[in-house]
Design an enzyme around this catalytic site. Structure first.
Site, short mmCIF file in Angstrom:
data_model
loop_
_atom_site.label_atom_id
_atom_site.label_comp_id
_atom_site.label_asym_id
_atom_site.label_seq_id
_atom_site.Cartn_x
_atom_site.Cartn_y
_atom_site.Cartn_z
N GLY A 147 11.51 23.91 -7.78
CA GLY A 147 12.41 24.12 -8.82
C GLY A 147 13.73 25.35 -8.41
N ASN A 148 14.09 25.61 -9.43
CA ASN A 148 15.23 26.96 -9.31
C ASN A 148 14.83 28.66 -10.72
OD1 ASN A 148 15.95 26.81 -12.53
ND2 ASN A 148 15.92 24.73 -11.95
N LYS A 149 15.84 28.80 -10.17
CA LYS A 149 15.01 30.61 -10.30
C LYS A 149 15.20 31.13 -11.79
CE LYS A 149 16.25 32.74 -5.86
NZ LYS A 149 17.05 32.91 -5.08
#
Ligand code: CTP
Length: 399
Positions: free
Chosen positions: A201-203
């Site tokens: 995923g990412n932030k």
């Protein structure tokens, strides 16, 4: 904008602090006028600190400034939250025996009330009649919410959440320069499945995309939101597609694109996905000390959309985002120009994520570049940045 926040005596007075905070963060000048009873629930010091402005509720101080008239004249918007049953009665009868009452009789600005009281008091014939009277005079009244009340009981009478009150209040004065326009907005961060429990995923929190959606709605647009892994989407946004992966987002984009006037790709889309996600959980005990996961490129959704807009001559204005780790403003501008050209969109919103501060933050600091060569910087709350972005969009696409 000059906003007056009136607070009356009720337990929900403490929640008014969040209303003040949301308004100041969005760049508005806030003047708080509590009633004497409100000050039994919340201290003037707190209200002064949050509003960055002096607070007093007394008609008879600072008389030479004629504040009982000037405050109402200067206001662009008045919000009273919580509005108690007693206050509704006084206001409906035009009683001006304190600073809030006077201000309300003077002002020509929209007035928004958020009543909060016990269910029986809200349903009482006197309160219902006061609400009808005020509504007929053009006062905007937000229905109380249903939920836990003071004490043990639940029912109608709770003050709606501060975010909802502020959204509603701002919508009463918003410029309707996007009336009838249709926005397709992606927000959040995609997830690429490794196995049934793990993902890459990412932030991205989705907050900037949501702020754009809310601002567009308040300026009269309709919004379709493609939300990638955003836990809480505000209730005002009704038309939502929830997705997890880039591929799922791409499918919805394909289906929705041609029905919209604007595409805003605020989502952080994974560039790669796992070639073969495992059908069952990868077991640590069976993996050894090294794990190789083969990734393959995802489609570039923005690039694909832009290609389609050109080839099918769709009347869709496209907005890309660029999250860059830049060494400074000049470097950010170079990277943004490069990305604007590479993606082929009409406009790009670039921010420097070098220190990670942007993710999940309430504020943002961006550079907006248009293909026609305009360059605008915007900083402040994500809502303020959204408003500036929509101003640029309106200029590009006036009708
Ligand atoms: N984007 C997209 N599809 C992808 C990757 C990104 O549509 N597979 C969109 C994003 O929604 C954003 C823009 O492209 O509007 C730029 O995303 P960003 O992550 O900043 O850039 P990348 O395209 O990943 O390029 P680079 O990694 O070279 O910075």
């Amino acid at each position: 904008m000059h906003v007056i926040v009136g607070i009356t005596g009720g337990i929900a007075a403490y929640k008014a602090t969040n209303i003040i905070r949301l308004l100041t963060e969005a760049g508005h000048t806030v003047k708080v006028i509590p009633t004497q009873n409100a000050l039994r629930f919340i201290g003037a010091t707190t209200l002064e600190a949050l509003s960055h402005n002096t607070v007093d509720s007394d008609l008879y101080t600072d008389v030479e400034s004629v504040k009982h008239v000037s405050l109402g004249q200067e206001a662009d918007l008045v919000i009273v939250a919580p509005a108690s049953a007693a206050f509704l009665g006084r206001f409906a009868s035009g009683i001006a025996d304190d600073l809030l009452g006077n201000t309300l009789l003077v002002t020509k600005a929209p007035v928004v009330l958020a009543p909060a009281m016990h269910s029986e008091m809200w349903q009482n014939a006197a309160t219902a009649s006061n609400v009808r009277t005020l509504t007929a005079r053009g006062v905007h009244i937000l229905e109380p919410a249903v939920g836990r009340l003071t004490g043990e009981d639940t029912g109608i009478g709770r003050m709606p959440e501060p975010e909802q009150i502020v959204e509603f209040a701002l919508s009463t004065i918003s410029k309707q320069d996007l009336l009838g326009k249709k926005f397709l907005i992606t927000a959040g961060g995609t997830r690429e499945e490794i196995d049934p429990v793990r993902f890459i995923g990412n932030k991205s929190s989705g907050k900037q995309g949501i702020a754009i959606a809310l601002e567009a709605l308040h300026r009269g647009a309709s919004v379709t939101l493609i939300a990638a892994n955003i836990e809480r989407v505000p209730a005002e946004i009704k038309n939502i597609y929830r997705v997890e992966s880039a591929q799922q987002m791409g499918l919805i984009l394909d289906e929705q694109l041609e029905d919209h006037d604007f595409l805003v790709m605020a989502a952080a889309v994974a560039d790669f996905k796992v070639l073969k996600p495992a059908a069952s959980k990868l077991k640590r005990s069976e993996l050894g000390d090294h794990l190789k996961i083969e990734l393959v490129a995802n489609d570039d959704l923005l690039e694909n959309a832009v290609k389609r807009i050109h080839s099918e001559k769709l009347r869709v204005l496209s907005v890309g985002f660029a999250a860059e780790t830049a060494s400074g403003a000049k470097h950010l501008e170079e990277l943004a120009k490069h990305k604007l050209a590479a993606k082929g969109c009409d406009l790009i919103v670039a921010n420097n994520v070098a220190n990670g501060a942007v993710f999940d933050a309430e504020t943002n600091d961006v550079l907006i570049l248009t293909r026609s060569g305009r360059s605008v910087t915007a900083q402040g709350s994500k809502r303020l940045v959204a408003a500036e972005l929509l101003d640029v969009i309106v200029d590009l696409h006036p009708n």
